[in-house]
Design an enzyme around this catalytic site. Structure first.
Site, mmCIF file in Angstrom:
data_model
loop_
_atom_site.group_PDB
_atom_site.id
_atom_site.type_symbol
_atom_site.label_atom_id
_atom_site.label_comp_id
_atom_site.label_asym_id
_atom_site.label_seq_id
_atom_site.Cartn_x
_atom_site.Cartn_y
_atom_site.Cartn_z
ATOM 1 N N HIS A 148 0.833 -1.209 0.000
ATOM 2 C CA HIS A 148 0.000 0.000 0.000
ATOM 3 C C HIS A 148 0.867 1.258 0.000
ATOM 4 O O HIS A 148 2.054 1.207 0.332
ATOM 5 C CB HIS A 148 -0.924 0.014 1.222
ATOM 6 C CG HIS A 148 -2.106 -0.895 1.093
ATOM 7 N ND1 HIS A 148 -2.030 -2.240 1.354
ATOM 8 C CD2 HIS A 148 -3.389 -0.650 0.718
ATOM 9 C CE1 HIS A 148 -3.222 -2.792 1.134
ATOM 10 N NE2 HIS A 148 -4.058 -1.853 0.748
ATOM 11 N N LYS A 152 -0.759 5.004 4.736
ATOM 12 C CA LYS A 152 -1.683 4.069 5.394
ATOM 13 C C LYS A 152 -1.318 3.902 6.873
ATOM 14 O O LYS A 152 -0.148 3.732 7.217
ATOM 15 C CB LYS A 152 -1.641 2.714 4.675
ATOM 16 C CG LYS A 152 -2.677 1.737 5.204
ATOM 17 C CD LYS A 152 -2.952 0.612 4.234
ATOM 18 C CE LYS A 152 -3.927 -0.401 4.799
ATOM 19 N NZ LYS A 152 -5.228 0.190 5.146
HETATM 20 N N1 LIG Z 1 -12.608 -0.699 2.044
HETATM 21 C C1 LIG Z 1 -11.885 -0.238 1.018
HETATM 22 O O1 LIG Z 1 -12.045 -0.638 -0.138
HETATM 23 C C2 LIG Z 1 -10.871 0.827 1.294
HETATM 24 C C3 LIG Z 1 -10.169 1.447 0.250
HETATM 25 C C4 LIG Z 1 -9.291 2.470 0.553
HETATM 26 C C5 LIG Z 1 -9.115 2.847 1.869
HETATM 27 N N2 LIG Z 1 -9.789 2.200 2.857
HETATM 28 C C6 LIG Z 1 -9.728 2.623 4.251
HETATM 29 O O2 LIG Z 1 -10.490 3.808 4.348
HETATM 30 C C7 LIG Z 1 -9.951 4.641 5.380
HETATM 31 C C8 LIG Z 1 -9.668 6.032 4.775
HETATM 32 O O3 LIG Z 1 -8.639 5.916 3.815
HETATM 33 P P1 LIG Z 1 -8.104 7.213 3.032
HETATM 34 O O4 LIG Z 1 -6.972 6.747 2.193
HETATM 35 O O5 LIG Z 1 -9.234 7.923 2.422
HETATM 36 O O6 LIG Z 1 -7.527 8.067 4.263
HETATM 37 P P2 LIG Z 1 -7.349 9.649 4.364
HETATM 38 O O7 LIG Z 1 -6.363 9.870 5.463
HETATM 39 O O8 LIG Z 1 -7.084 10.238 3.025
HETATM 40 O O9 LIG Z 1 -8.802 10.142 4.830
HETATM 41 C C9 LIG Z 1 -9.303 9.986 6.114
HETATM 42 C C10 LIG Z 1 -10.128 11.212 6.411
HETATM 43 O O10 LIG Z 1 -10.783 11.027 7.683
HETATM 44 C C11 LIG Z 1 -10.846 12.286 8.284
HETATM 45 N N3 LIG Z 1 -11.089 12.175 9.727
HETATM 46 C C12 LIG Z 1 -10.201 11.903 10.704
HETATM 47 N N4 LIG Z 1 -10.815 11.965 11.906
HETATM 48 C C13 LIG Z 1 -12.101 12.278 11.663
HETATM 49 C C14 LIG Z 1 -13.230 12.502 12.496
HETATM 50 N N5 LIG Z 1 -13.142 12.427 13.830
HETATM 51 N N6 LIG Z 1 -14.404 12.811 11.913
HETATM 52 C C15 LIG Z 1 -14.510 12.885 10.570
HETATM 53 N N7 LIG Z 1 -13.475 12.712 9.734
HETATM 54 C C16 LIG Z 1 -12.289 12.402 10.274
HETATM 55 C C17 LIG Z 1 -9.518 12.949 7.967
HETATM 56 O O11 LIG Z 1 -9.598 14.352 8.096
HETATM 57 C C18 LIG Z 1 -9.302 12.505 6.522
HETATM 58 O O12 LIG Z 1 -9.797 13.479 5.622
HETATM 59 C C19 LIG Z 1 -8.734 3.914 5.906
HETATM 60 O O13 LIG Z 1 -9.094 3.170 7.052
HETATM 61 C C20 LIG Z 1 -8.367 2.950 4.788
HETATM 62 O O14 LIG Z 1 -7.706 1.807 5.237
HETATM 63 C C21 LIG Z 1 -10.656 1.219 2.585
HETATM 64 O O1 LIG Z 2 -5.618 2.765 1.052
HETATM 65 C C1 LIG Z 2 -5.928 1.998 1.988
HETATM 66 O O2 LIG Z 2 -5.703 2.259 3.174
HETATM 67 C C2 LIG Z 2 -6.621 0.732 1.656
HETATM 68 N N1 LIG Z 2 -6.997 -0.015 2.627
HETATM 69 C C3 LIG Z 2 -7.744 -1.207 2.503
HETATM 70 C C4 LIG Z 2 -7.157 -2.295 3.361
HETATM 71 O O3 LIG Z 2 -6.644 -2.004 4.456
HETATM 72 O O4 LIG Z 2 -7.245 -3.450 2.973
HETATM 73 C C5 LIG Z 2 -8.082 -1.642 1.122
HETATM 74 C C6 LIG Z 2 -7.448 -0.955 0.006
HETATM 75 C C7 LIG Z 2 -6.908 0.426 0.253
#
Ligand SMILES: NC(=O)c1ccc[n+]([C@@H]2O[C@H](COP(=O)([O-])OP(=O)(O)OC[C@H]3O[C@@H](n4cnc5c(N)ncnc54)[C@H](O)[C@@H]3O)[C@@H](O)[C@H]2O)c1
Ligand SMILES: O=C(O)C1=N[C@H](C(=O)O)CCC1
Length: 259
Positions: A148, A152
């Site tokens: 990643h 992250k």
């Molecule tokens: N399920 C999936 O397919 C998938 C894909 C990508 C990322 N993710 C996950 O999604 C999450 C976000 O990833 P990202 O890359 O967008 O991160 P990022 O750091 O770009 O965004 C996170 C956002 O959350 C906000 N935040 C923090 N505390 C907060 C609060 N108390 N209230 C509201 N907002 C708050 C931050 O200001 C930031 O803008 C991570 O846990 C990541 O692992 C999941």
């Molecule tokens: O960007 C991230 O953070 C992502 N998190 C997910 C994970 O923890 O598996 C999935 C993909 C992107």
């Protein structure tokens, strides 16, 4: 089609920005408000109000669905509060433990509403996990390498853990490698969960990638998925929002809602 009223938590984040776009571009989705850690009371993109207090947001805007894309600790709090307020969570935020899932499933069922927590919304990643589960029946020796971007927070990734859990369902616990192997540098063999080693790579330039590497007599099998951008996750988010309106329990993993 009936409109689904949606609140997005984390709207300025990498995933949140894509989710805002998805909601605005989908005819039967309406953005009701956003939840952020700053800008309380301010307009978000001249469109909806920003709340820093999720309870106030749920009480004042009565959304159908919360899409949470924040951080592991915040995501758990938001999901619980959403359920308590009768709002159906669709959670992409990773870092949930088994005990969190149990507690949230109980709450969803008490309230009689749906919740979806998906470590990976990319359809290709879900297929990778399903194929890995199939392969583990024939190749019990397996290691997971997840890669990643370097912003992250959690390691291993939610996808890495979910893949290990799915492999464990068919393979069970197994000690791999030499019975007397020793790490001369701590962590060299990665993290281990029920005998499945997970290696976490973090580098600039990466988005989200995973390879599941199987080894057998004289052969290896590699199953790999690559997300090159965050748009790759959005069809899974859309499907989850539509599905969460029709279920009355917590579903963990998109593999449980796609055919
Ligand atoms: N399920 C999936 O397919 C998938 C894909 C990508 C990322 N993710 C996950 O999604 C999450 C976000 O990833 P990202 O890359 O967008 O991160 P990022 O750091 O770009 O965004 C996170 C956002 O959350 C906000 N935040 C923090 N505390 C907060 C609060 N108390 N209230 C509201 N907002 C708050 C931050 O200001 C930031 O803008 C991570 O846990 C990541 O692992 C999941
Ligand atoms: O960007 C991230 O953070 C992502 N998190 C997910 C994970 O923890 O598996 C999935 C993909 C992107």
């Amino acid at each position: 089609m009936e409109q689904i009223k949606i609140v997005i938590a984390g709207p300025r984040g990498r995933m949140g920005q894509e989710a805002v776009k998805l909601v605005n571009e989908t005819e039967h989705f309406t953005l009701s408000a956003v939840i952020d850690k700053i800008n309380d009371g301010e307009w978000f993109q001249d469109q909806v109000r920003t709340y820093t207090n999720p309870e106030q947001c749920f009480a004042e805007t009565s959304p159908d669905v919360l899409i949470d894309l924040t951080t592991p600790e915040v995501g758990k709090i938001h999901t619980k509060l959403a359920l308590e307020h009768g709002v159906r969570p669709v959670v992409g935020t990773t870092g949930f433990q088994e005990e969190d899932l149990q507690e949230l499933r109980k709450l969803a069922e008490e309230k009689g509403i749906g919740a979806i927590i998906a470590p990976n919304f990319a359809i290709g990643a879900v297929l990778m996990m399903k194929f890995a589960k199939m392969a583990a029946r024939y190749f019990p020796d397996v290691e997971i390498i997840e890669m990643h971007h370097d912003k992250k927070l959690d390691a291993p990734s939610g996808t890495g853990i979910k893949t290990a859990e799915m492999i464990y369902e068919v393979r069970g616990n197994k000690k791999q490698g030499h019975p007397e192997e020793k790490e001369t540098i701590k962590g060299a063999r990665g993290g281990e969960w029920n005998g499945i080693h997970i290696h976490s790579v973090r580098l600039p330039g990466l988005v989200a990638h995973q390879e599941v590497l199987f080894g057998g007599d004289g052969q290896t099998l590699k199953i790999r998925h690559d997300s090159y951008n965050r748009a790759s996750f959005m069809s899974g988010v859309k499907l989850s929002v539509e599905t969460v309106m029709k279920i009355d329990t917590l579903v963990y993993g998109l593999e449980n809602i796609i055919e």
